[in-house]
Design a protein around this motif. Structure first.
Motif, PDB file in Angstrom:
ATOM      1  N   PRO A   1       0.836  -1.183   0.055  1.00 22.18           N
ATOM      2  CA  PRO A   1       0.009  -0.115  -0.039  1.00 22.18           C
ATOM      3  C   PRO A   1       0.797   1.212   0.023  1.00 22.18           C
ATOM      4  CG  PRO A   1       0.034  -0.994   2.193  1.00 22.18           C
ATOM      5  CD  PRO A   1       0.715  -1.798   1.304  1.00 22.18           C
ATOM      6  N   ALA A   2       0.430   2.421  -0.710  1.00 20.54           N
ATOM      7  CA  ALA A   2       0.900   3.538  -0.638  1.00 20.54           C
ATOM      8  C   ALA A   2      -0.128   4.640   0.008  1.00 20.54           C
ATOM      9  CB  ALA A   2       1.541   3.891  -1.862  1.00 20.54           C
ATOM     10  N   ILE A   3       0.483   5.676   0.401  1.00 22.79           N
ATOM     11  CA  ILE A   3      -0.489   6.757   0.858  1.00 22.79           C
ATOM     12  C   ILE A   3      -0.022   8.189  -0.113  1.00 22.79           C
ATOM     13  CG2 ILE A   3      -1.141   8.444   2.738  1.00 22.79           C
ATOM     14  CD1 ILE A   3      -0.466   6.195   4.450  1.00 22.79           C
ATOM     15  N   GLU A   4      -1.379   8.806  -0.395  1.00 23.43           N
ATOM     16  CA  GLU A   4      -0.876  10.084  -1.185  1.00 23.43           C
ATOM     17  C   GLU A   4      -1.443  11.132  -0.250  1.00 23.43           C
ATOM     18  OE1 GLU A   4      -1.497   8.755  -5.904  1.00 23.43           O
ATOM     19  OE2 GLU A   4      -3.197   9.749  -4.937  1.00 23.43           O
ATOM     20  N   THR A   5      -0.648  12.238  -0.007  1.00 23.10           N
ATOM     21  CA  THR A   5      -1.264  13.371   0.768  1.00 23.10           C
ATOM     22  C   THR A   5      -1.021  14.541  -0.094  1.00 23.10           C
ATOM     23  OG1 THR A   5       1.032  13.787   1.824  1.00 23.10           O
ATOM     24  CG2 THR A   5      -0.605  12.185   2.972  1.00 23.10           C
ATOM     25  N   VAL A   6      -1.971  15.614   0.414  1.00 23.55           N
ATOM     26  CA  VAL A   6      -1.946  17.008   0.094  1.00 23.55           C
ATOM     27  C   VAL A   6      -2.221  17.741   1.173  1.00 23.55           C
ATOM     28  CG1 VAL A   6      -3.147  18.822  -1.410  1.00 23.55           C
ATOM     29  CG2 VAL A   6      -3.191  16.330  -2.218  1.00 23.55           C
TER      30      VAL A   6
END
Length: 358
Positions: free
Chosen positions: A197-202
């Motif tokens: 899994p990977a997490i994208e953040t803004v």
């Protein structure tokens, strides 16, 4: 002459069918709501147990469940979060810190149980256990949302409007920073490989100042940073040092896909990737492009770091730090921002030092 058709008796029971069905439905719905409300308490207790595994112990002076008939509303007055040591080394010296909120209200609609919306009532205080507050935060509006199953959320958002942060010694208050808006969004990256899994953040800020961090940040600035964290093993609760160790072992990266900061006439963008070295320090390089750097060079202390050498080099500060570039149609300088061995270097200058992540 009589009507040969016999009269049919009048039946009253159909009149009561609709009201009876309505009453039965209402009773059934009420029973379901109160049953589910009991499950909410159990779910909250389960969530608290998982959070405790990550070193965050949640408490509540007064908790209630309301919202009948179409939603569940959990109200927690005197909410508090005790932040425990994340490593054995910290446990020997770190005093637990307590974050307190005036009130937190979490709402879930009956027809969208996997979407939770939370509202936070100011102020919030941060203090060492059993001691006066060290910092006080306030805001006009603060809310968060969590989408997805409780044990595996898919998307999380936090938005705070008109926020201020102050340091305090119990009597006087010293401003540390403020923001017209602070927004943080995170989600599980679409298309991430199964088991990786990977997490994208803004992260977005508007009209933010932070004079308590650095004098150069006393002038309001806007920013937006988009990043992706890969190398995660799973999303089970665990201390962050342990998670970062797993990311390092898996060769994970923190990719800055897009970053932009504007402050007055200065505009800066950055992109690149950072890894985690075996000693826990960030390791990597970002390509930083800045227009209007001269205007804040003194506030950043770059002229002091360069000393008289900067005035002797053709092009001065710009030539010393990097190479000529163009940003938004303006003359700019492209500078490598290097993270290595706990140091942060802007071109040839060491501008900061960082602590290891584990």
């Amino acid at each position: 002459m009589t009507d040969p058709t016999p009269s049919r008796p009048f039946r009253r029971w159909p009149i009561f069918v609709a009201p009876a069905l309505f009453v039965a439905l209402a009773l059934g719905w009420s029973a379901y709501w109160f049953y589910a409300a009991g499950k909410v308490d159990a779910a909250i207790d389960g969530w608290r147990a998982r959070e405790a595994q990550s070193g965050r112990i949640h408490g509540c002076n007064d908790r209630s469940v309301a919202g009948f008939p179409f939603r569940f509303e959990v109200r927690c007055s005197g909410a508090n979060v005790t932040l425990m040591a994340q490593t054995a080394e910290q446990a020997q010296s770190m005093v637990p810190e307590v974050l307190r909120f005036a009130e937190i209200v979490v709402v879930a609609q009956v027809y969208t149980p996997n979407l939770l919306i939370a509202e936070f009532t100011a102020p919030a205080t941060l203090a060492e256990a059993n001691r006066p507050p060290l910092a006080i935060a306030s805001w006009r509006d603060a809310r968060a949302s969590v989408a997805g199953p409780p044990d595996a959320p898919q998307q999380v958002s936090l938005i705070i409007d008109d926020a201020t942060l102050e340091a305090t010694d119990g009597t006087a208050r010293v401003p540390l920073g403020q923001a017209g808006r602070f927004a943080l969004h995170g989600r599980v990256a679409p298309g991430a490989a199964l088991g990786q899994p990977a997490i994208e953040t803004v992260l977005q800020t508007e009209a933010m100042t932070a004079p308590g961090v650095h004098p150069a940040l006393a002038v309001p600035f806007n920013s937006e940073v988009r990043a992706r964290l890969s190398g995660l093993r799973d999303f089970t609760p665990k201390p962050w040092p342990q998670r970062f160790r797993e990311v390092q072992a898996a060769g994970g990266r923190i990719e800055i896909t897009q970053a932009r900061l504007t402050q007055g006439k200065m505009v800066a963008t950055a992109s690149g990737a950072l890894g985690i070295a075996a000693d826990g320090h960030l390791d990597g390089e970002l390509e930083l492009t800045v227009a209007g750097l001269e205007g804040i060079a003194a506030a950043l202390g770059l002229d002091r770091l360069l000393g008289p050498v900067g005035s002797l080099v053709p092009g001065g500060l710009m030539a010393m730090l990097g190479k000529p570039a163009t940003l938004d149609g303006r003359s700019a300088v492209a500078v490598p921002l290097v993270f290595a061995d706990g140091a942060v270097r802007l071109g040839p200058l060491t501008v900061a030092r960082t602590d290891p992540l584990f």
